[in-house]
Design an enzyme around this catalytic site. Structure first.
Site, short mmCIF file in Angstrom:
data_model
loop_
_atom_site.label_atom_id
_atom_site.label_comp_id
_atom_site.label_asym_id
_atom_site.label_seq_id
_atom_site.Cartn_x
_atom_site.Cartn_y
_atom_site.Cartn_z
N ARG A 96 -0.10 4.44 2.86
CA ARG A 96 0.25 5.47 1.87
C ARG A 96 0.75 4.76 0.63
O ARG A 96 1.91 4.37 0.55
CB ARG A 96 1.33 6.39 2.45
N SER A 123 -1.08 17.42 6.66
CA SER A 123 0.35 17.73 6.63
C SER A 123 0.55 19.24 6.60
O SER A 123 -0.11 19.93 5.82
CB SER A 123 1.00 17.16 5.36
N LYS A 140 10.49 10.81 0.15
CA LYS A 140 9.52 11.69 -0.50
C LYS A 140 10.29 12.71 -1.33
O LYS A 140 10.61 13.81 -0.86
CB LYS A 140 8.67 12.39 0.58
N1 TZP Z 1 6.06 13.46 4.39
C1 TZP Z 1 7.05 14.30 4.68
S1 TZP Z 1 8.55 13.51 4.70
C2 TZP Z 1 7.84 12.03 4.32
C3 TZP Z 1 6.47 12.18 4.18
C4 TZP Z 1 5.52 11.11 3.85
C5 TZP Z 1 8.62 10.77 4.16
C6 TZP Z 1 9.35 10.36 5.39
O1 TZP Z 1 10.07 9.17 5.16
P1 TZP Z 1 11.33 8.76 6.01
O2 TZP Z 1 11.82 7.49 5.33
O3 TZP Z 1 10.86 8.47 7.41
O4 TZP Z 1 12.33 9.85 5.93
#
Ligand code: TZP
Ligand code: MG
Length: 210
Positions: free
Chosen positions: A40, A109, A138
């Site tokens: 990503r 998602s 995010k």
């Molecule tokens: N999609 C929803 S939350 C997220 C993504 C890509 C990020 C999650 O990152 P982390 O550091 O595991 O909370």
């Protein structure tokens, strides 16, 4: 399509992979038990994503890990990874499926029960459900679901699910209790000094909860 296991799904974020390269982080996490790895990389070009996907496939050859490309259909096809992951705002699932063909895994998602109910299991192979918690990884994320919201979205999904968003070791048991098939993390592995040990600890929690 290659069989896949959602148990421990690492999403690679270049900003959080500071202590080790993305490839090294992935290799270490897989050695520690991560079953899936997603590229990503929002700032990269398609050519850079293709190179990254190829390097990752090479680095993980001989492991059972599944490699997924986020968002970029061309990079998913050209790099030879195992699948593509799209979000709600990206290309539609049917168009993505038409582009990648039947051999690649397609993930989507979802954040609501309604979106989960709309999934066509002939098109989508798995869903990422989240965020479970608010997360700085995010910044533009949807409203956090909590464990109760997660359970509702999981119950509405006709395909296997992996939970994401603010998840750490101590949440693994409740994620599985909500019915999800696995845990997806960025910072719980990418941000750590020892990604192999971080993955191993998450896997131990998964084993204990099953
Ligand atoms: N999609 C929803 S939350 C997220 C993504 C890509 C990020 C999650 O990152 P982390 O550091 O595991 O909370
Ligand atoms: Mg996206």
């Amino acid at each position: 399509m290659k069989p896949f296991d959602l148990s421990l799904y690492l999403v690679l974020d270049p900003d959080l992979c500071q202590r080790h390269s993305m490839i090294e982080t992935a290799r270490e996490a897989v050695a520690g038990g991560a079953t899936m790895v997603q590229v990503r990389h929002k700032q990269a070009s398609t050519d850079e994503r293709i190179a990254l996907g190829r390097s990752l496939m090479e680095a993980l050859r001989g492991s059972n890990a599944t490699v997924i490309m986020n968002d970029d259909v061309t990079a998913a096809i050209e790099s030879g990874v195992d699948g593509l992951h799209i979000g709600q705002g990206d290309m539609t699932p049917s168009l993505a499926r038409a582009r990648i063909g039947s051999e690649l895994i397609l993930g989507l998602s979802v954040n609501t029960e309604g979106a989960a109910r709309l999934i066509d299991p002939a098109i989508i192979d798995y869903v990422g459900v989240g965020p479970v918690f608010a997360t700085p990884t995010k910044p533009d994320h949807e409203k956090p679901l909590g464990f109760d919201g997660l359970a509702k979205v999981v119950a509405a999904s006709p395909v296997p699910t992996v939970a994401i968003g603010g998840l750490k070791q101590e949440h693994v048991q409740r994620v599985l209790a909500a019915g999800a098939d696995g845990v997806a993390v960025v910072s719980a592995i990418c941000g750590t000094a020892d990604p192999r040990q971080a993955a191993r600890a998450l896997c131990e929690r998964l084993r204990a909860a099953r």
